[in-house]
Write a protein that holds these residues in place. Structure first.
Motif, PDB file in Angstrom:
ATOM      1  N   SER A   1       0.838  -1.183  -0.017  1.00 10.48           N
ATOM      2  CA  SER A   1      -0.209   0.089   0.046  1.00 10.48           C
ATOM      3  C   SER A   1       0.933   1.115  -0.236  1.00 10.48           C
ATOM      4  O   SER A   1       0.245   2.399  -0.151  1.00 10.48           O
ATOM      5  CB  SER A   1      -0.925   0.201   1.210  1.00 10.48           C
ATOM      6  N   ALA A   2       2.281   1.220   0.029  1.00 10.65           N
ATOM      7  CA  ALA A   2       3.091   2.313   0.069  1.00 10.65           C
ATOM      8  C   ALA A   2       2.793   2.918  -1.363  1.00 10.65           C
ATOM      9  O   ALA A   2       2.676   2.491  -2.427  1.00 10.65           O
ATOM     10  CB  ALA A   2       4.436   1.953   0.407  1.00 10.65           C
TER      11      ALA A   2
ATOM     12  N   LEU B   1      10.453  -5.948  12.818  1.00  9.97           N
ATOM     13  CA  LEU B   1       9.739  -5.769  11.491  1.00  9.97           C
ATOM     14  C   LEU B   1      10.409  -4.678  10.662  1.00  9.97           C
ATOM     15  O   LEU B   1      10.245  -5.219   9.562  1.00  9.97           O
ATOM     16  CB  LEU B   1       8.268  -5.125  11.953  1.00  9.97           C
ATOM     17  N   VAL B   2      10.883  -3.787  11.330  1.00  7.93           N
ATOM     18  CA  VAL B   2      11.578  -2.908  10.114  1.00  7.93           C
ATOM     19  C   VAL B   2      12.843  -3.483   9.803  1.00  7.93           C
ATOM     20  O   VAL B   2      13.440  -3.009   8.806  1.00  7.93           O
ATOM     21  CB  VAL B   2      11.956  -1.298  11.000  1.00  7.93           C
ATOM     22  N   ALA B   3      13.307  -4.531  10.419  1.00  9.60           N
ATOM     23  CA  ALA B   3      14.475  -5.074   9.803  1.00  9.60           C
ATOM     24  C   ALA B   3      14.092  -5.962   8.693  1.00  9.60           C
ATOM     25  O   ALA B   3      14.957  -6.458   7.737  1.00  9.60           O
ATOM     26  CB  ALA B   3      15.252  -6.242  10.982  1.00  9.60           C
TER      27      ALA B   3
ATOM     28  N   VAL C   1       9.851  -3.025   4.772  1.00 12.58           N
ATOM     29  CA  VAL C   1       9.018  -2.656   5.866  1.00 12.58           C
ATOM     30  C   VAL C   1       9.542  -1.267   6.762  1.00 12.58           C
ATOM     31  O   VAL C   1      10.810  -1.431   7.277  1.00 12.58           O
ATOM     32  CB  VAL C   1       8.821  -3.838   7.183  1.00 12.58           C
ATOM     33  N   GLY C   2       8.897  -0.148   6.683  1.00  9.42           N
ATOM     34  CA  GLY C   2       9.346   1.009   7.453  1.00  9.42           C
ATOM     35  C   GLY C   2       8.795   1.195   8.779  1.00  9.42           C
ATOM     36  O   GLY C   2       7.925   0.375   8.965  1.00  9.42           O
ATOM     37  N   ARG C   3       8.949   2.366   9.396  1.00 10.70           N
ATOM     38  CA  ARG C   3       8.428   2.344  10.859  1.00 10.70           C
ATOM     39  C   ARG C   3       6.787   2.530  10.509  1.00 10.70           C
ATOM     40  O   ARG C   3       6.140   1.904  11.586  1.00 10.70           O
ATOM     41  CB  ARG C   3       9.006   3.752  11.511  1.00 10.70           C
TER      42      ARG C   3
ATOM     43  N   VAL D   1       1.632  -0.055  11.806  1.00 14.89           N
ATOM     44  CA  VAL D   1       0.228  -0.518  11.076  1.00 14.89           C
ATOM     45  C   VAL D   1      -0.092  -2.052  11.865  1.00 14.89           C
ATOM     46  O   VAL D   1      -0.896  -2.484  12.249  1.00 14.89           O
ATOM     47  CB  VAL D   1      -0.121  -0.307   9.752  1.00 14.89           C
ATOM     48  N   VAL D   2       0.911  -2.828  11.434  1.00 10.73           N
ATOM     49  CA  VAL D   2       0.937  -4.153  11.618  1.00 10.73           C
ATOM     50  C   VAL D   2       0.906  -4.483  13.240  1.00 10.73           C
ATOM     51  O   VAL D   2       0.034  -5.274  13.659  1.00 10.73           O
ATOM     52  CB  VAL D   2       2.192  -5.011  11.164  1.00 10.73           C
ATOM     53  N   LEU D   3       1.445  -3.868  13.831  1.00 15.85           N
ATOM     54  CA  LEU D   3       1.500  -3.864  15.620  1.00 15.85           C
ATOM     55  C   LEU D   3       0.078  -3.538  15.979  1.00 15.85           C
ATOM     56  O   LEU D   3      -0.527  -4.208  17.137  1.00 15.85           O
ATOM     57  CB  LEU D   3       2.724  -3.051  16.000  1.00 15.85           C
ATOM     58  N   ASN D   4      -0.240  -2.408  15.461  1.00 15.40           N
ATOM     59  CA  ASN D   4      -1.681  -2.079  15.991  1.00 15.40           C
ATOM     60  C   ASN D   4      -2.769  -2.968  15.664  1.00 15.40           C
ATOM     61  O   ASN D   4      -3.575  -3.336  16.498  1.00 15.40           O
ATOM     62  CB  ASN D   4      -2.004  -0.659  15.329  1.00 15.40           C
ATOM     63  N   ILE D   5      -2.738  -3.493  14.304  1.00 14.24           N
ATOM     64  CA  ILE D   5      -3.979  -4.109  13.780  1.00 14.24           C
ATOM     65  C   ILE D   5      -3.731  -5.685  14.054  1.00 14.24           C
ATOM     66  O   ILE D   5      -4.800  -6.249  14.791  1.00 14.24           O
ATOM     67  CB  ILE D   5      -4.228  -3.962  12.337  1.00 14.24           C
TER      68      ILE D   5
END
Length: 217
Positions: free
Chosen positions: A46-47, A118-120, A124-126, A131-135
């Motif tokens: 989606s970026a 995740l960012v590694a 995948v950026g911050r 978004v992933v951590l939240n949802i």
């Protein structure tokens, strides 16, 4: 605390989110996914693309590649066939395949639950990680996209010159009861009401709190 990070006072901030919560108690993201892995891939795709465009492409992708192993088997070229209508699809396809290899090699095929891990991952950026951590994992993060950046500055809720400063301010001022869903409320507000070119202030329930001077009433 609010005075340093927001132009609104504590009561105004609480009322801001209380009204959003009353209007939409359980907001959801608009990306379609079937599990944590497909959510991660959808956010990567989606970026610089719309959720609508991503959903259109992934409706044929998820039935054949809903795990890192299946996605890896599809390969870069196979993945490109599914996502070629999405902007930057060449680099995104390569990143997703690299991401799948890392998930299998380093995380046992599971999506990690920390921002650092995740960012590694490739692509995948911050913002994606938040978004992933939240949802997926119910963590109270706030991924600042163009909508949230605009709303935060325009309303006076959490002004900042860049997304990192806005994210930092938001995490300081959002009252605890609203932290889990704040991300979605602000995105939906920016996407459908507080639009970039001409905000639809007449439809907004926050006009008496909002500090935007050029209200379209």
């Amino acid at each position: 605390m609010a005075g340093k990070y927001s132009k609104l006072n504590r009561q105004q901030i609480f009322d801001f989110f209380a009204r959003l919560a009353e209007d939409n108690p359980n907001p959801e993201g608009e990306l379609e996914y079937v599990n944590d892995f497909t959510l991660l891939v959808a956010v990567v795709l989606s970026a610089q693309a719309t959720d609508v465009g991503v959903n259109k492409a992934t409706r044929s992708l998820w039935p054949v590649a809903d795990t890192p192993e299946k996605m890896l088997a599809l390969g870069v070229d196979g993945l490109k066939e599914h996502i070629k209508t999405i902007g930057l699809y060449n680099s995104k396809a390569e990143n997703v395949i690299k991401l799948c290899r890392d998930l299998i090699d380093k995380h046992g095929g599971k999506v990690p639950q920390t921002r650092e891990e995740l960012v590694a991952l490739a692509g995948v950026g911050r913002k994606t990680a938040n978004v992933v951590l939240n949802i997926a994992f119910g963590q109270p993060t706030c991924a600042v996209d163009t909508h949230i950046f605009r709303v935060s500055n325009r309303t006076g809720l959490a002004p900042g010159k860049n997304v990192d400063k806005v994210e930092d301010a938001l995490m300081k001022v959002i009252p605890d009861p609203f932290k889990l869903h704040a991300h979605h409320w602000l995105i939906l507000l920016g996407r459908y009401i507080c639009k970039a070119r001409k905000p639809e202030c007449a439809k907004c329930k926050l006009t008496d709190i909002c500090l935007y001077k050029e209200k379209t009433l």
